[in-house]
Design an enzyme around this catalytic site. Structure first.
Site, PDB file in Angstrom:
ATOM      1  N   ILE A 106       0.844  -1.195   0.000  1.00 41.42           N
ATOM      2  CA  ILE A 106       0.000   0.000   0.000  1.00 41.42           C
ATOM      3  C   ILE A 106       0.879   1.244   0.000  1.00 41.42           C
ATOM      4  O   ILE A 106       1.993   1.232   0.529  1.00 41.42           O
ATOM      5  CB  ILE A 106      -0.970  -0.014   1.212  1.00 41.42           C
ATOM      6  CG1 ILE A 106      -1.955   1.156   1.157  1.00 41.42           C
ATOM      7  CG2 ILE A 106      -0.213  -0.065   2.526  1.00 41.42           C
ATOM      8  CD1 ILE A 106      -3.102   1.052   2.182  1.00 41.42           C
ATOM      9  N   CYS A 107       0.378   2.300  -0.623  1.00 45.07           N
ATOM     10  CA  CYS A 107       1.029   3.615  -0.593  1.00 45.07           C
ATOM     11  C   CYS A 107       2.440   3.533  -1.170  1.00 45.07           C
ATOM     12  O   CYS A 107       2.653   2.988  -2.244  1.00 45.07           O
ATOM     13  CB  CYS A 107       1.008   4.137   0.842  1.00 45.07           C
ATOM     14  SG  CYS A 107       1.566   5.843   1.060  1.00 45.07           S
ATOM     15  N   GLY A 108       3.430   4.055  -0.467  1.00 46.81           N
ATOM     16  CA  GLY A 108       4.790   4.115  -0.980  1.00 46.81           C
ATOM     17  C   GLY A 108       5.395   2.773  -1.291  1.00 46.81           C
ATOM     18  O   GLY A 108       6.312   2.665  -2.120  1.00 46.81           O
ATOM     19  N   THR A 110       4.078   0.521  -2.984  1.00 51.76           N
ATOM     20  CA  THR A 110       3.815   0.214  -4.393  1.00 51.76           C
ATOM     21  C   THR A 110       4.925   0.778  -5.272  1.00 51.76           C
ATOM     22  O   THR A 110       5.289   0.159  -6.281  1.00 51.76           O
ATOM     23  CB  THR A 110       2.451   0.764  -4.853  1.00 51.76           C
ATOM     24  OG1 THR A 110       2.431   2.193  -4.728  1.00 51.76           O
ATOM     25  CG2 THR A 110       1.319   0.171  -4.030  1.00 51.76           C
ATOM     26  N   ALA A 157      -2.747  -0.971  -3.219  1.00 52.27           N
ATOM     27  CA  ALA A 157      -3.740   0.060  -2.889  1.00 52.27           C
ATOM     28  C   ALA A 157      -3.029   1.376  -2.649  1.00 52.27           C
ATOM     29  O   ALA A 157      -1.822   1.415  -2.381  1.00 52.27           O
ATOM     30  CB  ALA A 157      -4.540  -0.337  -1.651  1.00 52.27           C
TER      31      ALA A 157
END
Length: 205
Positions: A106-108, A110, A157
């Site tokens: 999720i977030c960074g 990714t 996500a």
């Protein structure tokens, strides 16, 4: 709640500046469903989240093997974008996926997977498409504008979608399914009080 006895633990990556709000829904309900949650740090030295929480990792990253895990969860963190310190976690994600063991980012995180080349051939999402494009990865055509994406054993996500992130993890691991999964999402994402009755009837409240 569906007890899942005898399942391998879920490994939650923890590192300095981790975004501590992004994985709480997932880990809390996985634990209630019978999964053991084990934290994994760069080493076993304490780390500090972006919210100032001090966390003592259960294990060092080098000691974690895909065959001993049900899932590796990679939260966001400032360090994903400001240094290469977390690149070993992306390499560990590659080892998990190569072994057929799920990864959820999720977030960074990714962006870390994008730099590792893990999103080039998989459907995925993140905060926004140009955030990942800045990594120079080759997977832009596989980017999906939605809350969370599952492609085979990989969940992705964006930072504003911790509930959708958890939903995809639950579906992937078989924690909730169908009407119960939908009700869980409606309760925690939409504050739909009517969804609670569905969860209660299923023993998932």
């Amino acid at each position: 709640m569906n007890a899942i006895a005898g399942r391998k633990p879920v490994h939650l990556a923890v590192y300095d500046t981790l975004a501590d709000w992004e994985t709480g829904h997932a880990t809390a309900h996985l634990a209630r469903a019978g999964f053991r949650i084990r934290t994994v740090g760069p080493a076993t030295d304490p780390v500090t989240s972006i919210g100032g929480l001090r966390i003592q990792p259960d294990r060092a990253l080098d000691d974690v093997r895909p065959e001993d895990s049900s899932l590796l969860i990679l939260p966001g963190a400032d360090l994903w974008d400001t240094s290469d310190d977390l690149a070993p976690f992306a390499r560990k994600a590659r080892a998990f996926l190569d072994a057929g063991v799920p990864v959820a980012a999720i977030c960074g995180a990714t962006a870390g997977l994008a730099r590792e080349g893990l999103l080039d051939d998989r459907d995925h999402t993140s905060a926004v498409s140009f955030y990942l494009a800045a990594t120079g990865y080759a997977g832009g055509e596989r980017y999906v504008e939605t809350d969370a994406v599952t492609d085979a054993n990989l969940v992705t996500a964006g930072p504003t979608e911790p509930v959708a992130f958890a939903r995809e993890i639950f579906r992937l691991l078989g924690v909730y399914e169908g009407e119960v999964l939908d009700a869980w999402y409606r309760l925690f994402h939409d504050s739909d009080a009517a969804a609670y009755a569905v969860l209660e009837k299923a023993g998932a409240a």
